[in-house]
Design an enzyme around this catalytic site. Structure first.
Site, PDB file in Angstrom:
ATOM      1  N   CYS A  51      42.515  36.501  46.323  1.00 28.77           N
ATOM      2  CA  CYS A  51      42.024  36.331  44.948  1.00 28.77           C
ATOM      3  C   CYS A  51      42.611  37.379  44.021  1.00 28.77           C
ATOM      4  O   CYS A  51      42.446  37.302  42.803  1.00 28.77           O
ATOM      5  CB  CYS A  51      40.503  36.406  44.901  1.00 28.77           C
ATOM      6  SG  CYS A  51      39.716  35.708  46.347  1.00 28.77           S
ATOM      7  N   HIS A  86      37.972  29.981  38.028  1.00 25.51           N
ATOM      8  CA  HIS A  86      38.617  30.889  38.978  1.00 25.51           C
ATOM      9  C   HIS A  86      39.723  30.179  39.764  1.00 25.51           C
ATOM     10  O   HIS A  86      39.592  29.906  40.949  1.00 25.51           O
ATOM     11  CB  HIS A  86      37.553  31.458  39.923  1.00 25.51           C
ATOM     12  CG  HIS A  86      38.066  32.450  40.933  1.00 25.51           C
ATOM     13  ND1 HIS A  86      39.152  33.276  40.709  1.00 25.51           N
ATOM     14  CD2 HIS A  86      37.622  32.740  42.183  1.00 25.51           C
ATOM     15  CE1 HIS A  86      39.351  34.028  41.795  1.00 25.51           C
ATOM     16  NE2 HIS A  86      38.446  33.719  42.697  1.00 25.51           N
TER      17      HIS A  86
END
Lengths: 347, 386, 141
Positions: free
Chosen positions: B86, B335
């Site tokens: 991430c 995201h």
């Protein structure tokens, strides 16, 4: 003398009441469970199978015996529900319990008596001094076709017996078998559920083979019913072993303690062996045990066993059969269907 | 000559479930907006780096660096693809920062991109899980939300954090995203809705979790002395810091603090000769609301265990002392894994330039972004200033 | 090349079946899963195989209600970090328990379960899960 140097059992935590199964198929009378003498049966969790049940039972057996698993020279798992059609369950068990790699291992199949067949084979290897200790396991996650009579009894559980010569907690004086080709119950390759001969499973199959096996053992050991304190007959349901006992003239109280089928159902390869374990959990040293296991197809293995003094010091460390019977959580039919892969959409 | 690294322009695609666009489309969209915003001629760009976590699993395509250069018509310049779960976007920014600082490149296009919506739930969950320790966590049934739930459960036990507290970052970030036209969810959600949303992994609910998002974001970064050619409103990277922690969460002494964040933040502030009080706006990695609570503590806005208090007191709202996630954060902006770290910098640049419209933090001069990978195994912190 | 999962799982069997990790003889720290290098002692470290006793307590946990297909039949299920008595933690499912009865600090022991299946025709992965320590009555007399 050859005998049992350790034993352990495992029964999954989940139970379904036979009345709950009957209701699904429209019977609210409660007759079916009562008729079969099976009131609830064990159900394996979605992550349990013959390999996991066998490992748990084997770990209990080893803990009780206090042997080094590296002394096990042969390991056989008897089952009719091995997780793989090809690839042994036994190797999984051997690796999980910490066996040496210098050993022999195989899976057995003879309907419900594959575990006792494994006991006989390990006895032979021990007596011939080919191995020091053998591990014989009978374990199943039995399947019954939804709606079939088998669904009321087909259960899950297993027992593991360590066979050796040194300091046994019970000696095995004699074992005999009776074998014919009698197709009373079978499952074809690739089929999900077994088929059976309905009433044909009774007289020509179970009763003939268990009866002949028992008579043969009495004869060979020159004993009678009166010489034994406990009897164990394979328990496809709660009715058959009692009827068998009556035919052989066994007093009901000598059979009573082995009838685990009422609370956990028929654990197939585990059935008679869990019955034996329950007797070993409670029997006093010097008690004599008479066990006949039955496997469809068909055959019986009969054993004459004497409990030794060593048994007392091996108790208390490992869960008993009753500990497992009492540890239970009921599931409804829908959950049972989910766990047992009867819901096709879940794969 | 100072050798700071400048940001000449920023851009991003719309974030959301972009059914009609594939990975190429969104990457190109963000790249084009970025280049137009920067006013840089394509021929000036001498390198490209793209942050992406798992295009191979999400879309079946790898080798994204070459693909992006090819699509943008940037000729034969070198193209790099970087991955840090991430934190892949932050890693791309840092890669460009180091490349320019070292003198190897002068003007670089930095992209972050992820197309996540083309796979089913199982594949999406499993792909996200490989950001943690797949062999010893994911395979044993610890989904990614479950790992953050582990932290939340401990945080609740150690510091008395409540279920209501867990809802606060979501409420704040959704309110902010209502003013962000690129955000996936441009609407406020009341706390009751958050608190009765479906349970993912107790105590974490669906509305405590960042969504599955498609999106891309970009920056043009260059040498400080070149930036005046392209823009009158350059923003500078004051510092870049990165730290590592154990891959598996169970290997850490404490799971209620991200050591990698604490040390990378400290290092970034030190490198920039700044203190936290000098920071006007922050983008913190809120993939789960407990993450924002912990980061609020780990960067030093609140003492350990008092992150919820800072949220309750409004310190991290726009208008508060330390506004956190004016963009809407990962929760509400969305995201798209590899794009997130870049999108955080895009937001800070807009804030520092005064281009953030209704979500503008007045007079913001310094911004700090924390982009974390996995459950904190990687932490990348950037401080930007004007 | 190998069929999916086969070699990947096979090479980890001892760790997964028996919780076999290692221990640094230099600093006394236990590691699970086994580490190639002691992160404290590094080249001064001396790593020896160590089979964990399989006893510990729950450090933190969650009840998973959205999971990949492999776990659908088990949902909702409990997953936890268990702190082993030797002082290291691992991530594992907790079975044989009602999810609402699980709490931090609960004593648990290792058991043997199916972890995952590579589809209907692929291999079955076995390994540790944990369960509440079981009551042992020994025997009734």
């Amino acid at each position: 003398m050859v005998g049992i140097v350790g034993y352990g059992v495992y029964v999954p935590r989940y139970r379904i009441k036979t009345t709950d199964i009957a209701e699904v198929w429209g019977d609210t009378s409660g007759r079916i469970g009562k008729g079969l003498g099976v009131f609830e049966k064990s159900v394996p969790g979605p992550d349990e199978d013959v390999a996991t049940i066998s490992v748990e039972a084997a770990r209990n057996a080893i803990k009780r015996s206090q042997i080094d698993p590296k002394d096990i020279g042969a390991l056989y798992v008897g089952s009719e529900s091995h997780p793989y059609a090809v690839k042994p369950t036994g190797t999984i068990v051997a690796e999980a319990i910490g066996c040496t790699h210098d050993m022999t291992c195989a899976d057995f199949e003879f309907a419900c008596k594959a575990g006792t067949a494994a006991m006989q084979v390990t006895m032979g290897l021990v007596l011939s001094k080919m191995i020091k200790i053998g591990l014989a396991i009978g374990s199943d996650t039995a399947q019954g076709r939804p709606g079939d009579a088998l669904e009321y009894s087909a259960a899950a559980g297993g027992a593991a017996f360590l066979i050796g010569m040194k300091n046994p907690l019970a000696t095995i004086e004699e074992t005999v078998s009776f074998t014919t080709d009698t197709p009373d119950f079978w499952r074809r390759e690739g089929e999900d559920f077994p088929s059976h001969g309905a009433r044909f499973t009774g007289e020509p199959a179970y009763f003939r083979h268990v009866g002949e096996g028992a008579k043969s053992l009495f004869k060979k050991t020159k004993t009678t019913v009166d010489d034994y304190d406990y009897f164990i007959f394979h328990m496809p349901n709660g009715k058959f072993p009692i009827a068998m006992g009556k035919q052989l003239g066994v007093p009901a109280e000598k059979l009573e303690d082995s009838l685990v089928v009422r609370q956990i159902g028929n654990t197939y390869s585990g059935s008679a062996m869990i019955g034996l374990a329950r007797i070993l959990d409670i029997a006093k040293p010097g008690s004599k045990i008479f066990m006949v296991a039955y496997g469809s197809g068909a055959g019986s293995d009969a054993f004459s066993i004497t409990v030794e003094d060593a048994i007392e010091e091996r108790r208390g460390q490992v869960p008993t059969v009753d500990d497992y019977i009492e540890r239970k959580t009921y599931v409804d039919y829908a959950t049972y269907a989910k766990f047992r892969r009867k819901i096709k959409a879940l794969g | 000559m100072s050798n700071r690294v400048a940001i000449a322009g920023v851009g991003m695609s719309k974030f959301g479930e972009l059914w009609d666009k594939n990975l190429r489309d969104i990457t190109l969209e963000a790249g084009m907006y970025t280049i137009f915003d920067a006013g840089v001629p394509g021929s000036d760009i001498d390198g490209m780096v793209i942050g992406n976590m798992s295009a191979g699993r999400f879309t079946g395509q790898e080798h994204l660096g070459a693909q992006a250069v090819d699509l943008s018509g940037l000729g034969d310049i070198p193209a790099y693809s970087v991955e840090a779960a991430c934190a892949s976007g932050g890693a791309a920014v840092r890669h460009a920062y180091m490349s320019i600082k070292s003198g190897e490149h002068d003007v670089m296009l930095v992209l972050g991109s992820e197309k996540m919506s083309d796979v089913n739930q199982t594949e999406a969950m499993n792909t996200i899980s490989v950001a943690s320790d797949w062999e010893w966590e994911g395979m044993f049934g610890a989904t990614f939300p479950a790992l953050y739930a582990f932290m939340a459960r401990r945080h609740m036990m150690e510091y008395g954090t409540t279920e209501e507290h867990l809802a606060l970052p979501t409420v704040k970030n959704h309110a902010n995203a209502a003013h962000n036209e690129f955000a996936q969810f441009q609407r406020a959600v009341p706390i009751e809705v958050v608190m009765r949303s479906g349970m993912l992994a107790d105590p974490l609910r669906v509305l405590h979790s960042a969504p599955i998002t498609d999106g891309a974001a970009g920056l043009v970064m260059c040498r400080e002395d070149l930036v005046k050619k392209y823009t009158d409103t350059p923003i500078f990277i004051e510092s870049s810091a990165q730290r590592t922690d154990t891959l598996a969460l169970h290997d850490r002494k404490s799971i209620t603090t991200f050591n990698s964040v604490v040390s990378s933040t400290k290092s970034a502030l030190q490198e920039a000769s700044l203190e936290l009080k000098d920071i006007d706006v922050l983008e913190l990695h809120d993939s789960f609301s407990i993450g924002e609570i912990m980061l609020t503590e780990d960067v030093g806005i609140a003492k350990k265990g008092e992150g919820c208090k800072a949220l309750e007191e409004g310190i991290t709202e726009i208008g508060g002392k330390f506004p956190v996630n004016p963009s809407g954060g990962l929760k509400a902006r969305g995201h798209p894994i590899g794009a997130t770290g870049v999108a955080q910098i895009v937001e800070l640049v807009l804030q520092l330039r005064g281009d953030a419209d209704k979500r503008q933090v007045d007079g913001a001069e310094k911004g700090l972004a924390v982009n974390i990978g996995g459950t904190g195994a990687t932490s990348i912190v950037h401080i930007v200033g004007r | 090349m190998a069929e999916q999962g086969v070699a990947q799982v096979w090479r980890r069997i001892r760790a997964m079946y028996r919780i076999e990790g290692n221990k640094c003889e230099t600093c006394g720290t236990h590691f699970f899963p086994p580490r190639p290098v002691c992160p404290e002692c590094r080249r001064k470290g001396k790593l020896e195989n160590y089979t964990f006793k399989g006893l510990g307590s729950i450090y933190t946990f969650s009840i998973v209600r959205q999971a990949p297909d492999d776990f659908k039949r088990q949902m909702p299920y409990v997953v936890a970090q268990v702190e082993l008595d030797e002082g290291t933690r691992l991530t594992t499912q907790i079975v044989n328990v009602d999810p609402e009865d699980v709490e931090i600090g609960m004593r648990v022991r290792a058991c043997f379960r199916k972890i995952k299946e590579f589809g209907h025709s692929g291999i079955i992965v076995y390994g540790y899960k944990f369960e509440p320590v079981m009551k042992v009555t020994g025997h009734k007399q």
